[in-house]
Design an enzyme around this catalytic site. Sequence first.
Site, PDB file in Angstrom:
ATOM      1  N   ASP A 152       4.950  31.049  30.747  1.00  0.00           N
ATOM      2  CA  ASP A 152       3.724  30.336  31.083  1.00  0.00           C
ATOM      3  C   ASP A 152       2.909  31.071  32.143  1.00  0.00           C
ATOM      4  OD1 ASP A 152       1.904  28.286  30.929  1.00  0.00           O
ATOM      5  OD2 ASP A 152       2.958  26.983  32.348  1.00  0.00           O
ATOM      6  N   GLU A 168       1.658  19.292  31.577  1.00  0.00           N
ATOM      7  CA  GLU A 168       1.787  20.343  32.586  1.00  0.00           C
ATOM      8  C   GLU A 168       0.483  20.544  33.365  1.00  0.00           C
ATOM      9  OE1 GLU A 168       1.997  24.336  34.470  1.00  0.00           O
ATOM     10  OE2 GLU A 168       0.535  23.665  32.975  1.00  0.00           O
ATOM     11  N   GLU A 169      -0.631  20.549  32.643  1.00  0.00           N
ATOM     12  CA  GLU A 169      -1.921  20.808  33.307  1.00  0.00           C
ATOM     13  C   GLU A 169      -2.332  19.636  34.194  1.00  0.00           C
ATOM     14  OE1 GLU A 169      -2.870  23.693  33.216  1.00  0.00           O
ATOM     15  OE2 GLU A 169      -2.434  24.616  31.283  1.00  0.00           O
ATOM     16  N   ASP A 171      -2.168  29.740  26.785  1.00  0.00           N
ATOM     17  CA  ASP A 171      -1.609  28.802  27.787  1.00  0.00           C
ATOM     18  C   ASP A 171      -1.520  27.423  27.169  1.00  0.00           C
ATOM     19  OD1 ASP A 171      -0.830  27.473  30.094  1.00  0.00           O
ATOM     20  OD2 ASP A 171      -2.798  27.538  31.014  1.00  0.00           O
ATOM     21  N   ASP A 216       0.047  20.780  26.177  1.00  0.00           N
ATOM     22  CA  ASP A 216      -1.250  20.261  26.635  1.00  0.00           C
ATOM     23  C   ASP A 216      -2.096  21.426  27.115  1.00  0.00           C
ATOM     24  OD1 ASP A 216       0.687  20.512  28.758  1.00  0.00           O
ATOM     25  OD2 ASP A 216      -0.780  19.573  30.089  1.00  0.00           O
ATOM     26  N   HIS A 225      -7.150  28.892  31.545  1.00  0.00           N
ATOM     27  CA  HIS A 225      -7.928  27.898  32.306  1.00  0.00           C
ATOM     28  C   HIS A 225      -9.430  28.151  32.270  1.00  0.00           C
ATOM     29  CE1 HIS A 225      -4.524  26.065  34.935  1.00  0.00           C
ATOM     30  NE2 HIS A 225      -4.049  26.515  33.794  1.00  0.00           N
TER      31      HIS A 225
END
Lengths: 464, 464
Positions: free
Chosen positions: B185, B156-157, B122, B91, B435
Amino acid sequence: RDPKLRRVMLKEWVAIESDSVQPVPHFRQELSRMMAVAADTLQRLGAHVASVDMGSQQLPDGQSLPIPPVILAELGNDPTKATVCFYGHLDVQPADRADGWLTDPYMLTEVDGKLYGRGATDNKGPVLAWINAVSAFRALEQDLPVNVKFIIEGMEEAGSVALEELMEKEKDRFFSGVDCVVISDNLWISKRKPAVTYGTRGNSYFTVEVKCRDQDFHSGTFGGILHEPMADLVALLGSLVDPSGHILVPGIYDEVAPLTEEEVNTYKAIDLDLEEYRNSSQVATFLFDTKEEILMHLWRYPSLSIHGIEGAFDEPGAKTVIPGRVIGKFSIRLVPHMNVSVVEKQVTQHLEDVFSKRNSSNKMVVSMALGLHPWIANINNTQYIAAKRAIRTVFGTDPDMIRDGSTIPITKMFQDIVHKSVVMIPLGAVDDGEHSQNEKINRWNYIEGTKLFAAFFFEMAQLH
Amino acid sequence: RDPKLRRVMLKEWVAIESDSVQPVPHFRQELSRMMAVAADTLQRLGAHVASVDMGSQQLPDGQSLPIPPVILAELGNDPTKATVCFYGHLDVQPADRADGWLTDPYMLTEVDGKLYGRGATDNKGPVLAWINAVSAFRALEQDLPVNVKFIIEGMEEAGSVALEELMEKEKDRFFSGVDCVVISDNLWISKRKPAVTYGTRGNSYFTVEVKCRDQDFHSGTFGGILHEPMADLVALLGSLVDPSGHILVPGIYDEVAPLTEEEVNTYKAIDLDLEEYRNSSQVATFLFDTKEEILMHLWRYPSLSIHGIEGAFDEPGAKTVIPGRVIGKFSIRLVPHMNVSVVEKQVTQHLEDVFSKRNSSNKMVVSMALGLHPWIANINNTQYIAAKRAIRTVFGTDPDMIRDGSTIPITKMFQDIVHKSVVMIPLGAVDDGEHSQNEKINRWNYIEGTKLFAAFFFEMAQLH
């Protein structure tokens, strides 16, 4: 008997939903109606009445609402008499039965000698008491011992919108010749003993910004290597006041008026039940144990309160943020003879000293957002002597000579713009609940208050 | 050549809009598609693949959205070989071209050797690098030197929803026989020099409430006679850390691991351009001047950050409130061998001491809202030796041995629930912009990273 004269009932005025706080057309229409009814009442009394158009108010949402007119009225202009100007307001705070009112807030209801209704004590009752006092002379076909002026507004609870401009315009016209201004928009400090208010504290409101950068940081990624703005700010705010409430800014007490024995005696004479005060305010322990100390620290000594911080994490939960830029807010309540600009310098210098000792690489900016002077009247002035005498006549006792710990902007406006001496003569008891549910005025206070104003006219005439 | 094998392209995976943060059906469908594509890829490699249904997620607004399945895959179960488990997620964070992306975030675009696209670094790139490393052995018809397991999630996010429960359930099943877990990660600390991560700080998050009463006070009416909760709180928060960042809680440094010369040497070897770091973080001056001190204070010393205050005035403007009840929030980043419960006791004791010296009549309550242990691996463990050797083979240099100042919950989960040793082997460079807009992975990092994982398999096998 003049056929135009009829008894104006507090019940009729309370029934008008003159809420100035909720910006909706219905209430503004009610406000207009309220001002028209009041203007009509004053005209029937024989006053010369001007309803001053105040234009309209632009709200943040784009809506435009009319501001109710301000009434400027005059009754008598005998140059040999004293001229007394009464300020009052006829707008009220919001009131909704569902909020906990035991009776309809817009239907004045008497229970055990208490007249419940929104505006009963704040401020429709006192305005009508003044009008009824004037009216009594007309009904008895007696000459008024003084010239009377009225300034009655309908936006007090919404911040007296546009009133300052009107005062500025009228200071040499409507207000010329006025000897003193009477305001009856606060309360006694007791349930049974009348009071006269002769002072209010001022306020200097400060912001202190500490900035590292505009964006926040993550405390995992940056914690440990930064001069964190919150650590600086907490140290700055922590340097302002000690645990006993003593302000630590050097020099801040220098200009505080020395305490005289005469003044101490006024506090001793005041009717304040400490136990009741503690209970009603839900505070287990105050900083001081005696009535005198408590009153002095509310009225005649400065106090410093820290209000909060803008820019930090303020929500529920656990956020691991290092705020990048924070603004602390605090204010000092000022008392005679503290000077706003001196206080500004002292506070700024103090914070700069504390900050420089930290060797922080952040930037600090101190500003005074608001500076309101304290107000104090000379209680030996005519209107105070008159008020005291009138109270002695009506109530058979000397009044509590009280001050207010807050700033009452309207007092300041009369002092600073119109340059008139003000006397505050409250009529309502300490438990009247202005602004809250089940607001009331005691029938006794309302009736005796009317007598008090009439007696005040006589005393003012005699002292003139 | 096995016809089922085909080259899987990062471009195909980046094109799937597997955003787990925005809770809308479109993205959840894309997430399901993403997990199906990955499961298919692993099946083609010959892995035994289970797509574990994770049920659905109830959102605060009442909406229910499916949670994408977690992939548990196994390739090889030779009991004589080491078993390496790879954790990754597919994700991504939200990405909108209008936010400042120079290229379509879901269209992998190469510019100057940089592959721009959401998820490139990521974490889609590293997951594919691992798959491609495995795939290379199949393409060359070579036996894998190790047994490989995969745990790949799609939330995960969004906080790895429901993953902990799955780990709990699988700890003695899927995870049995695993020798180490590899996570890729995070990022290097440099643009060119590879790194291995062997520690993260923990966190103990505290709230300290000071209460006089539930309602606020007006600073005019009560300022001067109260033990104001904000004055108490500011003093409490001000007692925690000195201007140099040193924590003032007695005993807090007692259990911090002593600094060895060997450890100091690892900091010296690290590739960090201080000037560039200062510029990119927009911080004019850090608390420390040297690379070594900065790294140690981010990684191996505790830090204390004050996050904010709940219940005080936090908006723009000037409100003259005395907050009746305020909650201060701060946290301490923990390092080996600090113990969460010892820290809780030390902080509580310290605040109680400071508070009792103030003789305040307010009530104070300290609580630890969150207590996450620090994580540190023994860098002499097999997987670290293997990672270092593999890096030397592929990059011709020793890695930066780095830690992370934040807590990485997934690391903690593997340590605390599954009880497996973790090694974090990042592939991306420090400027990859995970991000943020224009996320990228360098083509060089992606290709060399694939080689690195293959080399890691050999080294693990050799050390087994």
